[in-house]
Write an enzyme that holds these catalytic residues in place. Structure first.
Site, PDB file in Angstrom:
ATOM      1  CB  SER A   1      52.068 -20.061 -20.053  1.00  0.00           C
ATOM      2  OG  SER A   1      52.578 -19.426 -18.905  1.00  0.00           O
TER       3      SER A   1
ATOM      4  N   GLY B   1      38.486 -27.194 -22.611  1.00  0.00           N
ATOM      5  CA  GLY B   1      38.713 -26.716 -21.236  1.00  0.00           C
ATOM      6  C   GLY B   1      37.792 -25.574 -20.872  1.00  0.00           C
TER       7      GLY B   1
ATOM      8  CE1 TYR C   1      50.583 -24.890 -17.233  1.00  0.00           C
ATOM      9  CE2 TYR C   1      52.180 -23.130 -16.956  1.00  0.00           C
ATOM     10  CZ  TYR C   1      50.910 -23.548 -17.292  1.00  0.00           C
ATOM     11  OH  TYR C   1      49.967 -22.624 -17.720  1.00  0.00           O
TER      12      TYR C   1
ATOM     13  N   GLY D   1      37.439 -21.780 -15.325  1.00  0.00           N
ATOM     14  CA  GLY D   1      38.492 -20.791 -15.582  1.00  0.00           C
ATOM     15  C   GLY D   1      38.319 -19.943 -16.831  1.00  0.00           C
ATOM     16  CB  ILE D   2      40.949 -18.713 -19.167  1.00  0.00           C
ATOM     17  CG1 ILE D   2      41.856 -18.187 -18.043  1.00  0.00           C
ATOM     18  CG2 ILE D   2      41.054 -17.823 -20.398  1.00  0.00           C
ATOM     19  CD1 ILE D   2      43.337 -18.510 -18.217  1.00  0.00           C
TER      20      ILE D   2
HETATM   21  N1  LIG Z   1      45.727 -19.545 -14.750  1.00  0.00           N
HETATM   22  C1  LIG Z   1      46.826 -18.952 -15.167  1.00  0.00           C
HETATM   23  O1  LIG Z   1      47.446 -18.129 -14.463  1.00  0.00           O
HETATM   24  C2  LIG Z   1      47.384 -19.256 -16.518  1.00  0.00           C
HETATM   25  C3  LIG Z   1      48.523 -18.561 -16.961  1.00  0.00           C
HETATM   26  C4  LIG Z   1      49.035 -18.846 -18.226  1.00  0.00           C
HETATM   27  C5  LIG Z   1      48.414 -19.799 -19.015  1.00  0.00           C
HETATM   28  N2  LIG Z   1      47.308 -20.475 -18.559  1.00  0.00           N
HETATM   29  C6  LIG Z   1      46.697 -21.482 -19.427  1.00  0.00           C
HETATM   30  O2  LIG Z   1      45.316 -21.215 -19.555  1.00  0.00           O
HETATM   31  C7  LIG Z   1      44.632 -22.420 -19.948  1.00  0.00           C
HETATM   32  C8  LIG Z   1      43.341 -22.553 -19.152  1.00  0.00           C
HETATM   33  O3  LIG Z   1      43.661 -22.822 -17.800  1.00  0.00           O
HETATM   34  P1  LIG Z   1      42.893 -22.181 -16.553  1.00  0.00           P
HETATM   35  O4  LIG Z   1      43.866 -21.311 -15.872  1.00  0.00           O
HETATM   36  O5  LIG Z   1      41.584 -21.630 -16.971  1.00  0.00           O
HETATM   37  O6  LIG Z   1      42.728 -23.492 -15.623  1.00  0.00           O
HETATM   38  P2  LIG Z   1      41.457 -24.331 -15.155  1.00  0.00           P
HETATM   39  O7  LIG Z   1      40.444 -23.469 -14.528  1.00  0.00           O
HETATM   40  O8  LIG Z   1      42.039 -25.444 -14.346  1.00  0.00           O
HETATM   41  O9  LIG Z   1      40.874 -24.915 -16.511  1.00  0.00           O
HETATM   42  C9  LIG Z   1      41.522 -25.961 -17.177  1.00  0.00           C
HETATM   43  C10 LIG Z   1      40.539 -26.643 -18.106  1.00  0.00           C
HETATM   44  O10 LIG Z   1      41.237 -27.729 -18.765  1.00  0.00           O
HETATM   45  C11 LIG Z   1      40.438 -28.899 -18.667  1.00  0.00           C
HETATM   46  N3  LIG Z   1      41.223 -30.138 -18.670  1.00  0.00           N
HETATM   47  C12 LIG Z   1      42.130 -30.544 -17.754  1.00  0.00           C
HETATM   48  N4  LIG Z   1      42.575 -31.774 -18.067  1.00  0.00           N
HETATM   49  C13 LIG Z   1      41.928 -32.152 -19.203  1.00  0.00           C
HETATM   50  C14 LIG Z   1      41.956 -33.310 -20.011  1.00  0.00           C
HETATM   51  N5  LIG Z   1      42.713 -34.381 -19.719  1.00  0.00           N
HETATM   52  N6  LIG Z   1      41.163 -33.361 -21.104  1.00  0.00           N
HETATM   53  C15 LIG Z   1      40.344 -32.314 -21.416  1.00  0.00           C
HETATM   54  N7  LIG Z   1      40.290 -31.182 -20.684  1.00  0.00           N
HETATM   55  C16 LIG Z   1      41.060 -31.108 -19.587  1.00  0.00           C
HETATM   56  C17 LIG Z   1      39.707 -28.748 -17.339  1.00  0.00           C
HETATM   57  O11 LIG Z   1      38.606 -29.626 -17.322  1.00  0.00           O
HETATM   58  P3  LIG Z   1      38.070 -30.346 -15.984  1.00  0.00           P
HETATM   59  O12 LIG Z   1      36.987 -29.440 -15.507  1.00  0.00           O
HETATM   60  O13 LIG Z   1      37.572 -31.669 -16.471  1.00  0.00           O
HETATM   61  O14 LIG Z   1      39.225 -30.455 -15.037  1.00  0.00           O
HETATM   62  C18 LIG Z   1      39.344 -27.271 -17.361  1.00  0.00           C
HETATM   63  O15 LIG Z   1      38.171 -27.063 -18.113  1.00  0.00           O
HETATM   64  C19 LIG Z   1      45.641 -23.548 -19.732  1.00  0.00           C
HETATM   65  O16 LIG Z   1      46.159 -23.940 -20.986  1.00  0.00           O
HETATM   66  C20 LIG Z   1      46.735 -22.909 -18.900  1.00  0.00           C
HETATM   67  O17 LIG Z   1      47.992 -23.512 -19.103  1.00  0.00           O
HETATM   68  C21 LIG Z   1      46.773 -20.215 -17.334  1.00  0.00           C
END
Ligand SMILES: NC(=O)c1ccc[n+]([C@@H]2O[C@H](COP(=O)([O-])OP(=O)(O)OC[C@H]3O[C@@H](n4cnc5c(N)ncnc54)[C@H](OP(=O)(O)O)[C@@H]3O)[C@@H](O)[C@H]2O)c1
Length: 292
Positions: free
Chosen positions: A155, A26, A184, A30-31
């Site tokens: 999370s 991922g 989620y 994002g992160i």
């Molecule tokens: N944002 C928050 O506030 C928050 C809070 C707590 C925890 N988190 C956790 O942080 C982590 C990163 O999330 P983010 O916030 O950075 O979101 P994000 O910007 O949406 O990034 C998510 C990443 O996961 C990838 N992904 C989605 N579906 C996939 C699949 N089927 N196979 C492989 N990769 C896939 C996406 O790839 P694509 O580019 O192909 O879509 C993207 O690179 C997640 O585990 C999330 O639950 C986030």
């Protein structure tokens, strides 16, 4: 994690992670993308994955440009598909016998119910099942490079998670009264339960395991939610770059804390007590294996 002044911290991190092989899922946004840049800046060799290889190549170039480092490998991987995971692992193992760090970061949140190609509810499939299969398939490479490390990006919403579906029946499919938020939360609780399961199983193997909460972060995670959610999120969230900093620290400090710790940013917290129950972990493992 112990507080040290910035330059000392940075040197400790560089010394520990420099030249090491780090796989982060991922990292196309994002992160994950910011963490990949941070790890590269510290001198690590980074492997990123993408569902869409053309998009992955564009991100690979962006990461190389921003970090000023070239050591980024890209592989195709869709965590919602066991076939894709098997293909990825085969390709990865052709090039690498060992792995120093695995960050299971990829994740989704779907307001509407979706299914994976294999017919499994998509939030569970991508957030728990895919990382479970991936990690199990890479354990030998992590053990080959021990001491090594696994970080599962979970999370604080895991505190609201439920695992009623472990009792069987149709609960896992969520065909009735689907709630994207509950799906989620539950998947994130699975991340923490699996972290503690791995911690117990890998204690004697010199592979440490952590769960990590990044805070509320302005990323693509909520892309499918209505505008009002985006507006509120914009007010309360931090940048992906800021959120990635403690993740990179956890990944690169020589001794960030005992294996089996749940970190909220840089702070150690107790996870939901059920996360520490080995019987629950066994049930989740059996369910995950049965879906393979
Ligand atoms: N944002 C928050 O506030 C928050 C809070 C707590 C925890 N988190 C956790 O942080 C982590 C990163 O999330 P983010 O916030 O950075 O979101 P994000 O910007 O949406 O990034 C998510 C990443 O996961 C990838 N992904 C989605 N579906 C996939 C699949 N089927 N196979 C492989 N990769 C896939 C996406 O790839 P694509 O580019 O192909 O879509 C993207 O690179 C997640 O585990 C999330 O639950 C986030």
């Amino acid at each position: 994690m112990a507080r040290k002044d910035d330059s000392l911290l940075n040197n400790l991190q560089k010394e520990h992670i420099g030249g090491k092989l780090c796989l982060i899922t991922g990292a196309t946004s994002g992160i994950g993308k910011e963490a990949a840049i941070g790890l590269l800046e510290l001198g690590a060799q980074v492997v990123i994955t993408a569902r869409d290889i053309a998009r992955g190549q564009a991100v690979q170039r962006e990461i190389q440009m921003k970090s000023g480092r070239s050591r980024v490998e890209l592989y195709e991987l869709d965590l919602s598909s066991k076939k894709s995971i098997q293909e990825f692992v085969k390709n990865f193992k052709k090039r690498h016998k060992g792995l120093d760090l695995l960050i299971n970061n990829a994740g989704v949140s779907h307001p509407q119910r979706k299914e994976s190609a294999e017919g499994i509810e998509a939030t569970f499939a991508v957030n728990h099942l895919g990382p479970f299969w991936l990690t199990e398939a890479l354990l030998d490479t992590l053990q080959n490079n021990a001491p090594s490390r696994i970080i599962n990006v979970a999370s604080a919403l895991h505190y609201r998670g439920k695992i009623d579906f472990l009792a069987g029946g149709d609960a896992l499919a969520r065909k009735e009264n689907y709630s994207g938020l509950q799906a989620y939360n539950d998947s994130k609780l699975c991340n923490v339960i699996y972290t503690m399961d791995l911690f117990r199983k890998l204690q004697s193997k010199n592979v440490s395991v952590y769960a990590f909460h990044p805070g509320v972060v302005n990323t693509g995670l909520i892309r499918d939610y209505p505008g009002i959610v985006h507006a509120i999120w914009g007010l309360i969230s931090k940048s992906p770059k800021k959120a990635a900093k403690p993740l990179v620290q956890l990944a690169s400090l020589p001794d960030p804390g005992p294996s089996g710790t749940y970190f909220h940013g840089t702070k150690r917290k107790n996870p939901l007590p059920i996360s520490n129950d080995p019987a629950v972990a066994d049930q989740l493992r059996k369910l995950s294996e049965s879906l393979g």
